[in-house]
Motif scaffolding. Structure first.
Motif, PDB file in Angstrom:
ATOM      1  N   HIS A   1       0.838  -1.211   0.000  1.00 47.95           N
ATOM      2  CA  HIS A   1       0.000   0.000   0.000  1.00 47.95           C
ATOM      3  C   HIS A   1       0.869   1.255   0.000  1.00 47.95           C
ATOM      4  O   HIS A   1       1.716   1.427   0.874  1.00 47.95           O
ATOM      5  CB  HIS A   1      -0.923   0.033   1.215  1.00 47.95           C
ATOM      6  CG  HIS A   1      -1.693   1.315   1.346  1.00 47.95           C
ATOM      7  ND1 HIS A   1      -2.685   1.668   0.457  1.00 47.95           N
ATOM      8  CD2 HIS A   1      -1.598   2.342   2.219  1.00 47.95           C
ATOM      9  CE1 HIS A   1      -3.184   2.853   0.808  1.00 47.95           C
ATOM     10  NE2 HIS A   1      -2.546   3.283   1.866  1.00 47.95           N
TER      11      HIS A   1
ATOM     12  N   HIS B   1       1.075   5.632  -1.716  1.00 48.56           N
ATOM     13  CA  HIS B   1       0.567   6.725  -2.544  1.00 48.56           C
ATOM     14  C   HIS B   1       1.840   7.336  -3.116  1.00 48.56           C
ATOM     15  O   HIS B   1       2.325   8.340  -2.603  1.00 48.56           O
ATOM     16  CB  HIS B   1      -0.204   7.743  -1.708  1.00 48.56           C
ATOM     17  CG  HIS B   1      -1.217   7.124  -0.771  1.00 48.56           C
ATOM     18  ND1 HIS B   1      -2.476   6.769  -1.188  1.00 48.56           N
ATOM     19  CD2 HIS B   1      -1.156   6.783   0.542  1.00 48.56           C
ATOM     20  CE1 HIS B   1      -3.147   6.241  -0.155  1.00 48.56           C
ATOM     21  NE2 HIS B   1      -2.358   6.233   0.894  1.00 48.56           N
TER      22      HIS B   1
ATOM     23  N   HIS C   1      -8.746   2.078   2.480  1.00 44.61           N
ATOM     24  CA  HIS C   1      -8.363   2.333   3.870  1.00 44.61           C
ATOM     25  C   HIS C   1      -9.552   1.933   4.743  1.00 44.61           C
ATOM     26  O   HIS C   1     -10.690   2.305   4.435  1.00 44.61           O
ATOM     27  CB  HIS C   1      -8.098   3.827   4.098  1.00 44.61           C
ATOM     28  CG  HIS C   1      -6.934   4.369   3.313  1.00 44.61           C
ATOM     29  ND1 HIS C   1      -7.083   5.227   2.255  1.00 44.61           N
ATOM     30  CD2 HIS C   1      -5.607   4.197   3.468  1.00 44.61           C
ATOM     31  CE1 HIS C   1      -5.882   5.565   1.786  1.00 44.61           C
ATOM     32  NE2 HIS C   1      -4.972   4.950   2.495  1.00 44.61           N
TER      33      HIS C   1
ATOM     34  N   HIS D   1      -4.759  -0.829   7.011  1.00 49.52           N
ATOM     35  CA  HIS D   1      -4.632  -0.325   8.386  1.00 49.52           C
ATOM     36  C   HIS D   1      -5.269  -1.250   9.429  1.00 49.52           C
ATOM     37  O   HIS D   1      -4.580  -1.888  10.187  1.00 49.52           O
ATOM     38  CB  HIS D   1      -5.141   1.112   8.560  1.00 49.52           C
ATOM     39  CG  HIS D   1      -4.356   2.106   7.753  1.00 49.52           C
ATOM     40  ND1 HIS D   1      -2.993   2.198   7.846  1.00 49.52           N
ATOM     41  CD2 HIS D   1      -4.732   3.021   6.826  1.00 49.52           C
ATOM     42  CE1 HIS D   1      -2.565   3.134   7.014  1.00 49.52           C
ATOM     43  NE2 HIS D   1      -3.595   3.652   6.375  1.00 49.52           N
TER      44      HIS D   1
ATOM     45  N   ASP E   1       2.685   2.661   3.371  1.00 41.89           N
ATOM     46  CA  ASP E   1       1.783   3.783   3.157  1.00 41.89           C
ATOM     47  C   ASP E   1       2.565   4.841   2.373  1.00 41.89           C
ATOM     48  O   ASP E   1       3.707   4.618   1.996  1.00 41.89           O
ATOM     49  CB  ASP E   1       1.252   4.332   4.496  1.00 41.89           C
ATOM     50  CG  ASP E   1      -0.131   4.994   4.346  1.00 41.89           C
ATOM     51  OD1 ASP E   1      -0.572   5.204   3.205  1.00 41.89           O
ATOM     52  OD2 ASP E   1      -0.760   5.300   5.379  1.00 41.89           O
TER      53      ASP E   1
HETATM   54 ZN   LIG Z   1      -2.794   5.197   2.690  1.00 39.98          ZN
END
Ligand SMILES: [Zn+2]
Length: 448
Positions: free
Chosen positions: A75, A77, A224, A261, A312
């Motif tokens: 995961h 971005h 998420h 998460h 993340d």
């Molecule tokens: Zn994230």
């Protein structure tokens, strides 16, 4: 005796840790690869008898190294790498609402995403990651950079209720997503999935439309979920049920779904995860930095839930280094479960490789070094002073490795880093470009 088979890549190493079978450590073995696929793993002394290099072939003799499956960052971005260090030491909601979203509003464009993805992918290759899952605007740019870099990825189409620089809302996001699915349907490296952002930014209708399209294309969904206690409390106030239960009602949770998460877990959540086959993606450093809570990985894994590992985005970590993430995960699991035996070094490595591949639905192709799988491989130089003496290479790699020791990386059989030199991306250009973006973003926040 039959003639040796021609192959195009031989990686011989002091140690090979294939991850499957579990707890295996091979000494003085070699991985034999042809056209991107692993043909054999055998003792170095037997290689010449069976295999010989083709004219264009390459052999790597790594006598001080350990070889593992490439790490899978489940995961991220990636374009947010351009915002790392921009707004540190604030809580999730303030961080998003007062800092990150306004900065994204000012700067996010196709160019920002292309440049940020390139910076992130270069960092990931340099730290041993061969596959990542991404969720961000302008995903077509990230997908293109993956092809340029030779990087494997699951690129998801972002879905949220509000307009962004990429589109006016869910309808347009999904329409653009369908186009991307078509473009990449035969890609060796890029899988397109859907990334409905979170229960608090996506309406029931938008979730339902996403599920319908994902079903149609057999595409994965990443969202998420239960990142903070605040999210769960607000979710219950708004809909009367836990966000996990709401998503289940909407048909979101399936074996092709990755829940990122999950710091807030009760018995009903574990039951839902088990009955639907949905996966959990654990992001320990991001959860620590944003004080989001602790994902009970030991409890989840003992219950039989598949837990993958991820960094993340860089803006909440602040790096994409899966070695440091493995160490944090292993240490944190022990603290959270009050059990020093929780999440061993070997389990942390499995979480960062095979479990990631399972979560992303690609464990038939990657995640371990096995005959028939794609050659996504990472070599780590183990002669560093800090690693001596070596009783157990996996333990050293998780508890005291510095990712600067990653020496070589191969993806789909292609050498993307050799002796720390990137082969498909221009490192100097990427650094200069990131510095330029830093100046632009700093100037933008001063004007605002
Ligand atoms: Zn994230």
């Amino acid at each position: 005796m039959s003639k040796p088979t021609l192959v195009d890549l031989i990686i011989a190493a002091r140690w090979i840790i294939p991850v499957v079978p579990e707890n295996t450590l091979l000494t003085d073995h070699a991985v034999i690869i042809n056209q991107g696929e692993i043909l054999a793993i055998l003792p170095q002394s037997e290689v010449d008898q069976h295999y010989t290099l083709s004219e264009q072939g390459q052999q790597f003799q790594l006598d001080q190294h350990a070889v593992i499956p490439g790490l899978i960052n489940s995961h991220s971005h990636t374009p947010m790498s351009l915002l790392k260090g921009y707004a540190d030491d604030t809580a999730l909601q303030t961080w998003l609402e007062d800092h990150i979203w306004p900065a994204e509003g000012r700067h996010v464009s196709a160019e920002f995403v292309r440049d940020g993805s390139r910076l992130a992918i270069a960092e990931m290759i340099k730290t041993g990651t061969t596959c990542f899952a991404d969720m961000y605007f302008f995903p077509e740019e990230t997908a293109e950079v993956c092809h340029e870099a030779g990087m494997r990825a699951q690129v998801t189409i972002p879905v949220m209720d509000f307009p962004t620089a990429w589109g006016s809302g869910p309808d347009e996001y999904l329409e653009k997503g369908a186009g991307l699915l078509e473009t990449y349907k035969n890609s060796e490296l890029v899988t397109i999935g859907f990334g409905p952002h979170a229960p608090y930014t996506v309406s029931d209708d938008a979730f339902k439309a996403t599920v319908a399209l994902a079903d149609q294309w057999q595409a994965p969904i990443q969202t998420h979920l239960h990142e903070t206690a605040f999210e769960v409390d607000e979710g219950i106030k708004a809909s009367g049920i836990r966000p996990s239960a709401r998503l289940h009602k909407l048909g979101v949770l399936t074996p092709a779904t990755q829940c990122v998460h999950m710091t807030q877990i009760d018995e009903s959540d574990i039951e839902l995860l088990l009955s639907t086959g949905a996966h959990v993606v654990h992001c320990p450093e991001s959860n620590l930095k944003l004080a989001s809570g602790f994902c009970p990985v030991d409890t989840l894994m003992k219950a039989g839930v598949n837990v993958a590992l991820a960094t993340d985005g860089s803006a909440s970590n602040n790096d994409l280094d899966m070695f440091s993430e493995m160490r944090t995960a292993a240490l944190l699991a022990k603290a959270v479960s009050k059990d020093a035996e929780a999440l061993s070094a070997q389990q942390a490595l499995t979480m960062a490789t095979l479990n990631g591949a399972k979560a992303l639905g690609i464990s038939d192709r990657v995640g371990s070094l096995e005959v028939g799988k794609k050659a996504d491989i990472c070599a780590i130089g183990m002669s560093d002073l800090a690693l001596q003496p070596i009783y157990n290479p996996v333990s050293q790699m998780v508890y005291c490795n510095n990712s600067q020791n990653v020496s070589h990386v191969w993806i789909n059989g292609q050498t993307v880093m050799s002796d720390r030199a990137l082969q498909t991306l221009n490192e100097a250009e990427i650094i200069a470009n990131a510095q330029q973006w830093g100046d632009t973003i700093r100037a933008g926040s001063q004007e605002a």
